[in-house]
Design a protein around this motif. Structure first.
Motif, PDB file in Angstrom:
ATOM      1  N   SER A 223       7.623   0.232  -9.952  1.00 27.00           N
ATOM      2  CA  SER A 223       7.276   1.598  -9.361  1.00 27.00           C
ATOM      3  C   SER A 223       6.262   1.123  -8.488  1.00 27.00           C
ATOM      4  CB  SER A 223       6.367   2.429 -10.482  1.00 27.00           C
ATOM      5  OG  SER A 223       7.422   2.650 -11.610  1.00 27.00           O
ATOM      6  N   PHE A 224       6.219  -0.028  -7.897  1.00 27.69           N
ATOM      7  CA  PHE A 224       5.360  -0.356  -6.926  1.00 27.69           C
ATOM      8  C   PHE A 224       6.007  -1.323  -5.687  1.00 27.69           C
ATOM      9  CE2 PHE A 224       2.290  -3.819  -5.457  1.00 27.69           C
ATOM     10  CZ  PHE A 224       1.342  -3.032  -5.251  1.00 27.69           C
ATOM     11  N   LEU A 225       5.494  -0.933  -4.299  1.00 29.95           N
ATOM     12  CA  LEU A 225       5.950  -1.757  -3.235  1.00 29.95           C
ATOM     13  C   LEU A 225       4.786  -1.953  -2.483  1.00 29.95           C
ATOM     14  CD1 LEU A 225       8.460  -2.790  -1.611  1.00 29.95           C
ATOM     15  CD2 LEU A 225       8.336  -0.332  -0.609  1.00 29.95           C
ATOM     16  N   GLU A 226       4.584  -3.228  -1.980  1.00 28.39           N
ATOM     17  CA  GLU A 226       3.541  -3.601  -1.099  1.00 28.39           C
ATOM     18  C   GLU A 226       4.338  -4.526  -0.147  1.00 28.39           C
ATOM     19  OE1 GLU A 226      -0.607  -4.452  -2.245  1.00 28.39           O
ATOM     20  OE2 GLU A 226      -0.072  -6.363  -1.438  1.00 28.39           O
ATOM     21  N   TYR A 227       3.900  -4.310   1.270  1.00 29.10           N
ATOM     22  CA  TYR A 227       4.478  -5.055   2.337  1.00 29.10           C
ATOM     23  C   TYR A 227       3.576  -5.321   3.517  1.00 29.10           C
ATOM     24  CZ  TYR A 227       6.257  -0.859   4.624  1.00 29.10           C
ATOM     25  OH  TYR A 227       6.294   0.160   5.436  1.00 29.10           O
ATOM     26  N   GLU A 228       3.680  -6.321   4.321  1.00 28.47           N
ATOM     27  CA  GLU A 228       2.562  -6.260   5.540  1.00 28.47           C
ATOM     28  C   GLU A 228       3.491  -6.303   6.654  1.00 28.47           C
ATOM     29  OE1 GLU A 228      -0.918  -9.127   6.041  1.00 28.47           O
ATOM     30  OE2 GLU A 228       0.672 -10.130   6.543  1.00 28.47           O
ATOM     31  N   LYS A 229       3.184  -5.761   7.624  1.00 26.31           N
ATOM     32  CA  LYS A 229       3.771  -5.616   9.039  1.00 26.31           C
ATOM     33  C   LYS A 229       3.005  -5.888  10.133  1.00 26.31           C
ATOM     34  CE  LYS A 229       6.204  -2.144  12.071  1.00 26.31           C
ATOM     35  NZ  LYS A 229       7.459  -3.058  12.000  1.00 26.31           N
ATOM     36  N   THR A 230       3.751  -6.824  11.068  1.00 24.36           N
ATOM     37  CA  THR A 230       2.918  -6.991  12.205  1.00 24.36           C
ATOM     38  C   THR A 230       3.394  -6.446  13.255  1.00 24.36           C
ATOM     39  OG1 THR A 230       2.829  -9.431  11.366  1.00 24.36           O
ATOM     40  CG2 THR A 230       2.356  -9.269  13.789  1.00 24.36           C
ATOM     41  N   TRP A 231       2.396  -6.027  14.118  1.00 22.58           N
ATOM     42  CA  TRP A 231       2.679  -5.246  15.248  1.00 22.58           C
ATOM     43  C   TRP A 231       2.639  -6.150  16.492  1.00 22.58           C
ATOM     44  CZ3 TRP A 231       4.560  -0.282  14.510  1.00 22.58           C
ATOM     45  CH2 TRP A 231       4.107   0.140  13.361  1.00 22.58           C
ATOM     46  N   ARG A 232       4.015  -6.689  16.828  1.00 20.41           N
ATOM     47  CA  ARG A 232       4.297  -7.698  17.732  1.00 20.41           C
ATOM     48  C   ARG A 232       3.772  -7.177  19.056  1.00 20.41           C
ATOM     49  NH1 ARG A 232       7.103 -12.444  18.634  1.00 20.41           N
ATOM     50  NH2 ARG A 232       7.999 -12.494  21.046  1.00 20.41           N
ATOM     51  N   TYR A 233       4.153  -5.981  19.530  1.00 17.37           N
ATOM     52  CA  TYR A 233       3.772  -5.583  20.717  1.00 17.37           C
ATOM     53  C   TYR A 233       2.564  -4.492  20.934  1.00 17.37           C
ATOM     54  CZ  TYR A 233       8.252  -7.528  21.483  1.00 17.37           C
ATOM     55  OH  TYR A 233       9.254  -8.468  21.388  1.00 17.37           O
ATOM     56  N   GLY A 234       1.924  -4.369  19.714  1.00 16.67           N
ATOM     57  CA  GLY A 234       0.925  -3.505  19.624  1.00 16.67           C
ATOM     58  C   GLY A 234       1.226  -1.868  19.580  1.00 16.67           C
ATOM     59  N   THR A 235       0.634  -1.017  19.824  1.00 11.04           N
ATOM     60  CA  THR A 235       0.847   0.345  20.078  1.00 11.04           C
ATOM     61  C   THR A 235      -0.602   1.018  20.420  1.00 11.04           C
ATOM     62  OG1 THR A 235       1.935   2.469  19.364  1.00 11.04           O
ATOM     63  CG2 THR A 235       0.915   0.830  17.806  1.00 11.04           C
ATOM     64  N   GLY A 236      -0.536   2.072  21.312  1.00 10.23           N
ATOM     65  CA  GLY A 236      -1.554   2.941  21.845  1.00 10.23           C
ATOM     66  C   GLY A 236      -2.044   3.771  20.581  1.00 10.23           C
ATOM     67  N   SER A 237      -0.917   4.303  19.807  1.00  6.93           N
ATOM     68  CA  SER A 237      -1.323   4.892  18.507  1.00  6.93           C
ATOM     69  C   SER A 237      -0.551   4.859  17.481  1.00  6.93           C
ATOM     70  CB  SER A 237      -1.500   6.525  18.815  1.00  6.93           C
ATOM     71  OG  SER A 237      -0.043   7.049  19.308  1.00  6.93           O
ATOM     72  N   LEU A 238      -0.829   4.800  16.080  1.00  4.39           N
ATOM     73  CA  LEU A 238       0.285   4.617  15.217  1.00  4.39           C
ATOM     74  C   LEU A 238      -0.109   5.917  14.126  1.00  4.39           C
ATOM     75  CD1 LEU A 238       2.211   2.997  13.312  1.00  4.39           C
ATOM     76  CD2 LEU A 238       0.048   1.846  12.452  1.00  4.39           C
ATOM     77  N   ARG A 239       0.986   6.249  13.638  1.00  2.00           N
ATOM     78  CA  ARG A 239       1.201   7.568  12.963  1.00  2.00           C
ATOM     79  C   ARG A 239       1.966   7.161  11.697  1.00  2.00           C
ATOM     80  NH1 ARG A 239       2.590  13.727  14.746  1.00  2.00           N
ATOM     81  NH2 ARG A 239       0.338  13.461  15.457  1.00  2.00           N
ATOM     82  N   VAL A 240       1.541   7.168  10.151  1.00  2.00           N
ATOM     83  CA  VAL A 240       2.223   6.928   9.205  1.00  2.00           C
ATOM     84  C   VAL A 240       2.339   8.292   8.466  1.00  2.00           C
ATOM     85  CG1 VAL A 240       2.377   5.828   6.983  1.00  2.00           C
ATOM     86  CG2 VAL A 240       1.129   4.836   8.915  1.00  2.00           C
ATOM     87  N   VAL A 241       3.461   8.633   8.266  1.00  2.00           N
ATOM     88  CA  VAL A 241       3.950  10.103   7.327  1.00  2.00           C
ATOM     89  C   VAL A 241       4.857   9.944   6.358  1.00  2.00           C
ATOM     90  CG1 VAL A 241       5.058  12.335   8.127  1.00  2.00           C
ATOM     91  CG2 VAL A 241       3.795  10.846  10.347  1.00  2.00           C
ATOM     92  N   SER A 242       4.500  10.950   5.549  1.00  2.00           N
ATOM     93  CA  SER A 242       5.379  11.022   4.275  1.00  2.00           C
ATOM     94  C   SER A 242       5.221  12.268   3.636  1.00  2.00           C
ATOM     95  CB  SER A 242       5.092  10.123   3.018  1.00  2.00           C
ATOM     96  OG  SER A 242       5.784  10.554   1.933  1.00  2.00           O
ATOM     97  N   GLU A 243       6.210  13.042   3.156  1.00  2.00           N
ATOM     98  CA  GLU A 243       6.212  14.191   2.681  1.00  2.00           C
ATOM     99  C   GLU A 243       5.563  14.127   1.518  1.00  2.00           C
ATOM    100  OE1 GLU A 243       9.410  17.493   0.826  1.00  2.00           O
ATOM    101  OE2 GLU A 243      10.202  16.026   2.192  1.00  2.00           O
ATOM    102  N   GLU A 244       4.634  15.285   1.140  1.00  2.00           N
ATOM    103  CA  GLU A 244       3.527  15.462  -0.143  1.00  2.00           C
ATOM    104  C   GLU A 244       4.479  15.233  -1.092  1.00  2.00           C
ATOM    105  OE1 GLU A 244       0.371  15.423  -0.496  1.00  2.00           O
ATOM    106  OE2 GLU A 244      -0.461  16.191   1.363  1.00  2.00           O
ATOM    107  N   ASP A 245       3.910  14.469  -2.232  1.00  2.00           N
ATOM    108  CA  ASP A 245       4.408  14.280  -3.512  1.00  2.00           C
ATOM    109  C   ASP A 245       5.947  13.617  -3.390  1.00  2.00           C
ATOM    110  OD1 ASP A 245       2.636  16.297  -4.593  1.00  2.00           O
ATOM    111  OD2 ASP A 245       4.082  17.937  -4.192  1.00  2.00           O
TER     112      ASP A 245
END
Length: 392
Positions: A223-245
């Protein structure tokens, strides 16, 4: 005579209409001309470049014509048959990068394509904005489906053309164990390959904005997931989205969460500005659902190799039948767990006779044995039981 005249007129009209239809359906020839311009400051005039005119007919398939640019970058296709249900485009290759443009030969407009000198440093490519969406969680397979979208921007007047090595390609990392990868982009002529921990785009990046979208699936445990992401090219803005629940996610972006309603659905959103090149972001997903026993059993059966399905089904059937038979024996022999000998204490003579008497009683109760026959057999078994010496 009147009928003959009517028939003749009808045939004449039919011939005229058929000839008109054939004439209208015949392809027409058009001249396609244009000019290739170099958009890089002090760039050389694109003379002697190979220019291709592509056609794609709905039924006949693809066709192609070639010519070369003149000293001033101009080109011409003097006579091109234009047919219905056909798409046309012009392409040119300059310093390893391909440039394309859709055309309509019948409108007679001159085609103008801008090319740029090449550079093999990806410093000219940056992320403009990016989104990470957790789209689905499947407890049956214990996998999370993720969609990522990034807009790449090249603000220079040069086209990024990767050098010969695989490390020079545009690369995007994925979490360990990712699969079911699908990649889409509007970069002209782009293709992609899967690499060690992600994928790479085989593409040149001309000036302007370009969309890259990819979806994949990641396994989780406990019941658990953890990972790391590298932004190779960067980004002016980042949005992380998930449906509630749907999933409880956390990041180390250091910004607050927001609740946003889109189309009547509530979403949990994190938005962070100015993600620098090479920055690492940690994603943590907790309280992920586990499959029920029924789902686990169904998943195991569905994932079984087909040659084993028959034998395993038979084994399950025999096991169920054996359990049912055991239950019937226990009921008939009126065994009890409080009996010091248990359900299956052995096969000594006293136990066998007691079981036979219990079976006679059971047959009498269910009407399978008459009273007289029950009495006769019971007397014989009881006499034999009394003759057995009592232990210790």
């Amino acid at each position: 005579m009147r009928k003959i005249l009517t028939l003749g007129v009808s045939l004449f009209i039919g011939v005229i209409l058929s000839q008109s239809y054939l004439l209208a359906s015949e392809p027409e020839n058009y001249r396609v001309n244009g000019k290739i311009k170099n958009g890089t400051s002090n760039g050389e005039v694109p003379a002697g470049l190979s220019v291709a005119l592509h056609s794609e007919h709905l039924e006949k398939g693809a066709g192609m014509f070639h010519t070369f640019t003149e000293a001033d970058g101009s080109f011409e296709f003097p006579s091109i048959e234009v047919e219905e249900d056909t798409l046309y485009g012009v392409s040119v290759i300059h310093q390893g990068a391909t440039y394309t443009q859709n055309v309509n030969p019948s409108d007679g407009a001159s085609v103008e394509i801008e090319v740029f000198d090449a550079v093999d440093s990806d410093d000219v490519v940056a992320g403009f904005n990016a989104s990470v969406l957790f789209t689905n969680v499947d407890p049956m397979t214990r996998r999370v489906s993720i969609m990522e979208m990034i807009t790449l921007i090249n603000e220079s007047r040069l086209t990024y053309v990767p050098a010969g090595g695989p490390m020079d390609l545009l690369r995007f990392g994925l979490p360990a164990g990712s699969d079911q990868l699908i990649v889409d982009t509007n970069i002209p002529g782009a293709d992609w390959i899967q690499v060690d921990r992600g994928f790479a785009l085989i593409a040149s990046v001309p000036p302007g904005k370009h969309e890259v979208m990819y979806v994949y699936s990641v396994p989780y445990e406990n019941s658990f997931l953890e990972y790391e992401k590298t932004w190779r090219y960067g980004t002016g803005s980042l949005r992380v989205v998930s449906e509630e629940d749907l999933v409880d996610f956390q990041t180390d972006l250091g910004v607050d969460y927001q609740s946003v309603e889109i189309g009547g659905i509530d979403y949990r959103v994190q938005e962070a500005p100015d993600i620098q090149r090479g920055l690492k972001t940690m994603f943590r997903l907790t309280d992920l659902p586990a499959p029920t026993f029924r789902q686990s059993l169904s998943q195991g059966y569905n994932s079984m190799r087909y040659e084993f399905v028959g034998p395993v089904s038979l084994a399950i059937l025999l096991s169920v039948g054996g359990l049912y038979g055991t239950w019937r024996v226990v009921q008939i022999r009126r065994r009890s767990l409080v009996d010091r000998r248990g359900w299956f204490p052995g096969s000594d003579e006293r136990q066998v006779i007691e079981d036979m008497i219990s079976e006679l009683d059971y047959l009498l109760e269910e009407g399978s044995l008459g009273i007289d026959e029950h009495r006769r057999r019971s007397e014989i078994l009881n006499r034999r039981l009394l003759a057995i010496p009592v232990e210790g």
